[in-house]
Design an enzyme around this catalytic site. Sequence first.
Site, PDB file in Angstrom:
ATOM      1  N   SER A 211     -11.467  -2.148   0.759  1.00  0.00           N
ATOM      2  CA  SER A 211     -10.160  -1.963   1.375  1.00  0.00           C
ATOM      3  C   SER A 211     -10.101  -2.522   2.770  1.00  0.00           C
ATOM      4  O   SER A 211      -9.072  -3.016   3.204  1.00  0.00           O
ATOM      5  CB  SER A 211      -9.873  -0.476   1.522  1.00  0.00           C
ATOM      6  OG  SER A 211      -9.210  -0.007   0.421  1.00  0.00           O
TER       7      SER A 211
ATOM      8  N   ASP B 225       0.829  -1.208   0.000  1.00  0.00           N
ATOM      9  CA  ASP B 225       0.000   0.000   0.000  1.00  0.00           C
ATOM     10  C   ASP B 225       0.863   1.257   0.000  1.00  0.00           C
ATOM     11  O   ASP B 225       1.900   1.293  -0.654  1.00  0.00           O
ATOM     12  CB  ASP B 225      -0.939  -0.043   1.222  1.00  0.00           C
ATOM     13  CG  ASP B 225      -2.264   0.627   0.923  1.00  0.00           C
ATOM     14  OD1 ASP B 225      -2.264   1.852   0.748  1.00  0.00           O
ATOM     15  OD2 ASP B 225      -3.298  -0.075   0.860  1.00  0.00           O
TER      16      ASP B 225
ATOM     17  N   HIS C  55      -3.707   4.933   4.320  1.00  0.00           N
ATOM     18  CA  HIS C  55      -4.420   3.722   3.938  1.00  0.00           C
ATOM     19  C   HIS C  55      -3.722   2.453   4.427  1.00  0.00           C
ATOM     20  O   HIS C  55      -4.347   1.585   5.046  1.00  0.00           O
ATOM     21  CB  HIS C  55      -4.530   3.761   2.413  1.00  0.00           C
ATOM     22  CG  HIS C  55      -5.518   2.849   1.815  1.00  0.00           C
ATOM     23  ND1 HIS C  55      -5.147   1.714   1.146  1.00  0.00           N
ATOM     24  CD2 HIS C  55      -6.854   2.904   1.763  1.00  0.00           C
ATOM     25  CE1 HIS C  55      -6.227   1.118   0.693  1.00  0.00           C
ATOM     26  NE2 HIS C  55      -7.282   1.814   1.046  1.00  0.00           N
TER      27      HIS C  55
END
Length: 666
Positions: free
Chosen positions: A388, A173, A214
């Site tokens: 996600s 990520d 994230h």
Amino acid sequence: MGWKRRCCWGGGGGGDLLCRLTLVLGFLLPACRTRLYTNHWAVRIAGGLPEANRIASKYGYVNIGQIGTLKDYYHFYHSKTIKRSVLSSRGTHSFISMEPKVEWIQQQVVKRRIKRDYKPGGTQSTYFNDPKWPSMWYMHCSDNTHHCQSDMNIVGAWKRGYTGKNVVVTILDDGIERNHPDLMQNYDSQASFDVNGNDFDPMPRYDASNENKHGTRCAGEVAATANNSHCTVGIAFNAKIGGVRMLDGDVTDMVEAKSLSLNPQHIHIYSASWGPDDDGKTVDGPASLARQAFENGIRMGRRGLGSVFVWASGNGGRSRDHCSCDGYTNSIYTISISSTAESGKKPWYLEECASTLATTYSSGESYDRKIITTDLRQRCTDSHTGTSASAPMAAGIIALALEANPFLTWRDIQHIIVRTSRAGHLNANDWKTNAAGYKVSHLYGFGLMDAEAMVIEAEKWTTVPPQHVCVENTDRQIKTIRPDSIVRSIYKATGCSDNPNHHVIYLEHVVVRITITHPRRGDLAIYLTSPSGTRSQLLANRLFDHSMEGFKNWEFMTTHCWSEKAAGDWILEICDTPSQLRNFKTPGKLKEWSLVLYGTSIQPYSPRNDFPKVERVRSSPVEDPTEDYGTDDYSGSYIQYLKLEGTRKDHRIIEWLGLEETLKII
Ligand SMILES: *[C@@H]1O[C@H](CO)[C@@H](O)[C@H](O)[C@H]1NC(C)=O
């Protein structure tokens, strides 16, 4: 809204203007397909590192080193070439391709990869002193008063002693905040790398908008430390967690390959919550280097047991996207994970497709609760969302199963997920039972994951027989696809019965490789029906997909025929429903298609386990037929509805698990 878009809607960059222009002219040009060339090259050179170095310096490149685990592939960098260009690079350095030892060279292009989050539009007795624990509804869902009804039984797996010890997970990520108080104890530097900065430190780049939060959010779901009085609890709270910083920069084939092949003898599970644009018009997947990284991982990772790649199925629901157009989720090597809201309703961002294997909880409507996890700047968040959030949850659950049995192969894990996931209260109008007795849906795959059932299966699991691959080439007759009609192509498969090395009797994944020309790709829908009658939708109409490119050898994958028999008539159907958006009238053509059957020639489970999974329904009063058919509680008599490979018999009494049961075969 808040997703990171790397080309059209992202911030700045020369290519951006070109993309916007392309967008405006979208009806003429394939929207936003401008290639952006970087000053990085992937080169294949035989003869080892010294030879590669010699050639690099001869043409003015710097050899950054081997690309991940890809033998003879090197990452070359040319500082005198501009960083992002719409033209591929020419100049004396390009004569490198004439060098006899250079077997292959490719200037890396920027790939658009989008993070799969979005910004929105219990009463549990305390096990842990982490302040957010009581509100982590998806960990103890059955004992709260909210909408959540089916439990992923994570606490059940913990109670059996599995918390992820000795299992290593990495998050591919935008980095990981390794000094976060909930992550630092489990942080694993050997499972981490900064591909964007080419160093060993995966710390995210901080900015005012916390754009790079994230990866840290995904990491906490897997392995936040439990009972440290801080914030949250990870699903595998004793697992090792790392992060690969690879989304905070240009994503190229090489960047993906390096990330997917990081330290495959050390890392067990790779979790990825990103992919090509979920805009309902993109068809894109791994290119050659990333494909090789997947294949190397599967063949050689974990000392031959195979790396485990967990993938988010995508957030394109609002754009009516279909995850079969995403070659990462669609790959047999990835475990593609969908989401459901706590109510069991379909979240607005959900993408349907036949390659999804299973589901975990995530956010849904604005009033539904979201996912609680670690956040950037040593904080916590209770608003992690989208698919996600679902992929790392699955990675955490798989980590529990791998602790229960570290010898599970990549395919064992998929088999266990198929056998233990449950329809539960997940709401879909397309649940069907395949011929092997598994309930499956295009929204949810085989249903909600069940951690306790997985560790129980893992403990007693016998490795499945070797994978066979049978390629059935159908006839090459070109068929015209007429508007408002269906092209049907029937292929009688033997499962390669004449070749013992390829013979498939019991199916796992099924792939349709297809070449179609068509004036408007979004008007096509494709279905595949197995010999047992299980119908998978391989493609749905996509409102925004105006592309005239059709499909060139695209691989559509379905999991829905899992454990069915391979031999018999397979039916491919292509439906063309012309939308008003269609500008060109030339009819499409089915140029060729082939069927790739994956599976085994030997029955993978011992006879007891081989009994078809059935939905258990209490005889009276009639309850929800999708109700959980438990892991331990087999007491009582049930009417079982199942479909047995075409046979139609009436009631009969059988012995199952030592209990007399009434079976109604429908
Ligand atoms: C968590 O820590 C508390 C003390 O703060 C202790 O009472 C409790 O048993 C611990 N929980 C677990 C599951 O270890």
